[in-house]
Motif scaffolding. Structure first.
Motif, PDB file in Angstrom:
ATOM      1  N   GLU A  30      -3.767  15.861  -4.660  1.00 24.92           N
ATOM      2  CA  GLU A  30      -2.254  16.021  -4.571  1.00 24.92           C
ATOM      3  C   GLU A  30      -1.421  16.726  -5.011  1.00 24.92           C
ATOM      4  N   THR A  60      -0.642   8.304   2.424  1.00 20.04           N
ATOM      5  CA  THR A  60      -1.199   8.030   3.694  1.00 20.04           C
ATOM      6  C   THR A  60      -2.314   6.964   3.572  1.00 20.04           C
ATOM      7  N   ASN A  61      -2.837   6.739   2.226  1.00 16.97           N
ATOM      8  CA  ASN A  61      -3.791   5.382   2.118  1.00 16.97           C
ATOM      9  C   ASN A  61      -3.663   3.909   2.560  1.00 16.97           C
ATOM     10  N   HIS A  62      -4.280   3.494   3.379  1.00 16.44           N
ATOM     11  CA  HIS A  62      -3.932   1.963   3.490  1.00 16.44           C
ATOM     12  C   HIS A  62      -5.242   1.274   3.250  1.00 16.44           C
ATOM     13  N   GLN A  63      -6.067   1.617   2.417  1.00 15.37           N
ATOM     14  CA  GLN A  63      -7.366   0.833   2.291  1.00 15.37           C
ATOM     15  C   GLN A  63      -7.190  -0.297   1.376  1.00 15.37           C
ATOM     16  N   ALA A  92       0.814  -1.229  -0.116  1.00 17.66           N
ATOM     17  CA  ALA A  92      -0.100  -0.021  -0.035  1.00 17.66           C
ATOM     18  C   ALA A  92       0.842   1.107  -0.034  1.00 17.66           C
ATOM     19  N   GLU A  93       0.349   2.438  -0.395  1.00 17.29           N
ATOM     20  CA  GLU A  93       1.143   3.825  -0.621  1.00 17.29           C
ATOM     21  C   GLU A  93       1.851   4.141   0.974  1.00 17.29           C
ATOM     22  N   ASP A  94       1.059   3.862   1.842  1.00 17.23           N
ATOM     23  CA  ASP A  94       1.580   4.364   3.256  1.00 17.23           C
ATOM     24  C   ASP A  94       2.696   3.483   3.679  1.00 17.23           C
TER      25      ASP A  94
END
Length: 819
Positions: free
Chosen positions: A240, A135-138, A127-129
């Motif tokens: 962003e 900060t996305n962790h979905q 994930a990106e985070d």
């Protein structure tokens, strides 16, 4: 403060490597704590590659995991177990291979070969985070289809390498608290070798598109906010930030949030001017009011915490409610959200004391507060505002929809202030004669204006952003740090601007007293010269208006210079008592400070003076109670004996001094020693219960304040002589005197000394009685007299004659009755 090496190069051209740059900055007074090679993403995305999910099936032993095979361009498919809900075959993803180190704040962990619920997993889909790109962790990060399999993630995401230079900025050098500030200082130093200039990004492209969204500003508290500038930008899109902006912030340790917030953080790091952006649609009543609010007003800050405001907290408000703690922290309602389309942008100058107190009061130590409480450049507000507006338009679109609002409640705020410097003083303080042309060149490079030059020196005007340069000595210090401390070669001859008198040797005498007190069981203490004004507010003997106040106090507990050593001593007693150490004998040599408050003085410094005092404090028992020693409580006479011991050691006899009752609200009872011409030497007394109560001290405290400077002056008149021990014996005789209660022992002693000065060696009080058996208003003193003749032994006839003379003197002068 963090500075990016590559970012700094945007403002000044230099060919120094990072280590050389660090050395130059340290020489300039901007001490570098560390130089560290960094990437725009922590870890540089090493070990991460772009992969393609070839297959994705449910995990046979789990209802929330997936079993995938992933191609990373090596020819083999990696089996990877993934828990992300959005994983699917055909996706381009970021893969952390076995051995890759990932970071979570200051923590790190290594990807290992493992089995998850019985299935082998040789990596992780990220994930990106998890890789520091957001900060996305979905779910896992899904890349566009054109991403090339096998490409290193550092190459795909254009990770840049840079050097992070940590500058340990001192509180007085906030002018260098930004990239442009450091560039400005560095340019001055480099100009000694060849002409070097720093550059600020142009704001010439700034223009006002319309005035459809003008939001008026009103400043109610004009002391706490002395200049406020703002404008409105309409029609923006929150998203962003572009890669270059995110990389700049990541390099100095800031996490990107969105384009508008990132721009304000960028401007702070670039110029040193804190900005604040408001959602313009949340400004109720379309008006901004800068004011304080009633004590206890509730306000919820951006961190979701509801706080109770102090009546002195400066707030940015709309017509209905507060929106922001001015210069410290924003509120939840008016902050920038994904839905924000209109922005009200603020650039202001807030009173450093007001900001510091609010920051400390609420425990909010933000970057904005750090700059505001040290003093930002009041002439930089408009430039920073325009620069931010242009960057917001570049990254978020929109148009400038108002004129620039600029309200300055203190016209002198932006003015340069005058300072004069003497060439002779410059040479004397530096220790070397620097050519006058070089001095002027340094001052010009420092943007200090030369108004007038004479053969003796220069009249200058200092820009207001140099909050640390207010005196001639500050100018000379600036010249020296730019010229280079290393260029000053010490002479073999040592020069001093301090002159010492041959007699008395102050340091030797102080050490002598310290050794005596330490030998008597005292402990030396050293307390802060800064103390709290509240100690002096109820006093008449040390009035609060005579305290020297600190312009930028760190806290309300350290806001004035001390007038007395007593309160520091009581703080020490209080602290020790809480740790069950209540039997104390303490002393302290220290300075006390006083403001006269006189008007129309030619020399402002004449309003202030300082003195050295010696304080002695006793409380609790004389000795620790044990099976051989019963506890004996200390008394006033123990302290008086100690003070006499000190004075005798210096050569000042009690008989030389005049003693009277002390008149001070520090004491419930006490004694004042003074010289014959009325100069105070020492105050000895019992600290009043009202003062002790404020320190939660229940035991009596006996305190002596010795005015050390006056004692030294008296010691000049006294030579301590040594002589042989007496060959002939002393004789003691006692008298019990019935006296009026108003008569003191000092009066009794004075009468004895006048009546018999030849053979009388000492007078002592060994008992006092006041009770029902005595007439009302009377007391009984038991007095001992020590007699000695240094030529022969006294006989009984001589002794009787002396005692009769003493009795007659007491009956005549004090109306005493012999018991």
């Amino acid at each position: 403060m963090n500075i990016s090496y590559s970012w700094l190069k945007e403002y000044i051209n230099f060919d120094l490597n990072p280590d050389q740059l660090a050395a130059r900055l340290t020489q300039l007074g901007l001490e570098v704590g560390s130089v560290e090679e960094v990437e725009t993403v922590k870890g540089g995305l090493k070990g991460l590659v772009i992969g393609e999910v070839k297959t994705c099936v449910p995990h046979p032993n789990s209802d929330h995991l997936s079993k995938t095979t992933v191609d990373i361009g090596t020819g083999d498919l990696l089996p990877i177990v993934c828990g992300a809900p959005n994983v699917a075959a055909g996706q381009k993803v970021v893969v952390a291979t076995v051995g890759t180190v990932l970071y979570d704040g200051d923590q790190e962990f290594t990807i290992k070969r493992s089995k998850i619920r019985g299935e082998e997993s040789l990596g992780m889909l990220c994930a990106e985070d998890e890789i520091g790109l957001g900060t996305n962790h979905q779910g896992i990060m899904v890349l566009p289809g054109e991403a090339k399999t096998g490409t290193p993630a550092s190459e795909y995401f254009n990770v840049k390498s840079d050097y992070l230079i940590e500058v340990d900025l001192t509180p007085n050098r906030i002018d260098a608290g930004s990239h442009i500030g450091v560039a400005r200082d560095l340019a001055v130093e480099l100009s000694l070798e060849k002409p070097t200039h720093y550059k600020m990004p142009s704001v010439e492209a700034f223009k006002i598109n319309n005035t459809k969204r003008t939001i008026p500003v009103e400043i109610e508290n004009q002391k706490a906010c002395q200049r406020y500038t703002a404008l409105t930008i309409s029609g923006i899109t929150i998203k962003e930030s572009p890669e270059w902006l995110q990389n700049r912030l990541r390099t100095i340790g800031l996490k990107p949030i969105n384009n508008v917030v990132d721009v304000t953080n960028f401007i702070l790091a670039e110029t040193g001017q804190p900005l604040h952006s408001f959602d313009a649609d949340e400004i109720t009543g379309d008006k901004v009011i800068v004011k304080t609010l009633p004590q206890g007003t509730k306000f919820t800050t951006l961190d979701g915490v509801e706080r109770e405001l102090d009546q002195n907290d400066l707030m940015i408000c709309n017509t209905r409610e507060p929106m922001c703690m001015a210069g410290v922290f924003g509120g939840t309602k008016s902050g920038i959200k994904d839905s924000t389309t209109n922005v009200f942008l603020e650039s202001a100058w807030f009173n450093p004391v007001s900001i510091r107190k609010t920051s400390r009061r609420h425990g909010l130590h933000t970057d904005a507060a750090f700059h505001f409480e040290r003093g930002v450049d009041p002439n930089n507000l408009i430039y920073s505002l325009k620069r931010a507006a242009l960057l917001i338009q570049e990254t978020a679109g929109g148009e400038i929809s108002s004129e620039i609002i600029d309200i300055c409640t203190n016209p002198k705020l932006t003015e340069y202030f005058p300072v004069s410097v003497s060439y002779a003083h410059t040479d004397k303080l530096i220790g070397k004669a620097i050519p006058h042309d070089l001095i002027k060149g340094i001052l010009n490079s420092l943007e200090i204006r030369i108004i007038r030059e004479t053969s003796e020196g220069l009249d200058l005007e200092v820009p207001p952003y140099r909050v640390d340069v207010t005196r001639e000595a500050d100018i000379i210090e600036d010249i020296l740090r730019v010229y280079g401390y290393n260029r000053i070669i010490p002479d073999m001859k040592v020069n001093s601007t301090i002159q010492y008198s041959a007699h008395p040797d102050k340091r030797k005498l102080q050490n002598l007293i310290s050794e005596r007190l330490t030998g008597l069981g005292f402990n030396e203490i050293m307390n802060n010269s800064l103390t709290k004004l509240a100690y002096y507010e109820p006093l008449e003997s040390y009035k609060a208006e005579h305290c020297i106040k600190i312009m930028n106090p760190l806290s309300s507990d350290l806001n004035v210079m001390r007038q007395s050593l007593l309160f520091g001593g009581l703080e020490t007693i209080e602290r020790n008592s809480k740790f069950k150490n209540s039997d104390l004998k303490l002393y302290e040599f220290g300075k006390v400070y006083y403001y006269k408050g006189l008007q129309n003085l030619t020399n402002h410094s004449d309003n202030y003076y300082e003195e050295t005092h010696l304080s002695v404090l006793i409380t609790g028992n004389k000795e620790v109670t044990n099976w051989t020693t019963k506890g004996q409580v200390t008394s006033f006479f123990d302290l008086k004996s100690t003070v006499n011991n000190i004075l005798n050691l210096i050569g000042i006899k009690e008989a030389q001094l005049k003693s009277t009752s002390v008149e001070s609200d520090l004491f419930s009872d006490g004694l004042l020693y003074s010289t014959k011409n009325g100069k105070s030497i020492a105050e000895i007394g019992i600290v009043s219960n009202a003062i002790l109560k404020g320190f939660d001290i229940s035991s009596p405290v006996y305190y002596a304040n010795l005015q050390w400077d006056n004692i030294l002056n008296e010691s000049k008149k006294n030579t301590v002589l040594y002589k042989e021990l007496p060959k002939y014996p002393e004789v003691r005789r006692d008298l019990a005197l019935l006296l009026d209660q108003s008569i003191s022992f000092d009066q009794v002693k004075d009468v004895a000394v006048k009546a018999e000065h030849k053979f009388l060696r000492d007078v002592d009080l060994f008992d006092v009685y006041e009770g029902e058996k005595l007439p009302k208003g009377k007391k009984s003193y038991a007095i001992s007299f020590t007699l000695r003749d240094d030529e022969r032994t006294l006989d009984e006839r001589q002794i009787e004659k002396i005692m009769q003379r003493l009795i007659q003197s007491y009956e005549r002068e004090l109306s005493a009755q012999i018991r």
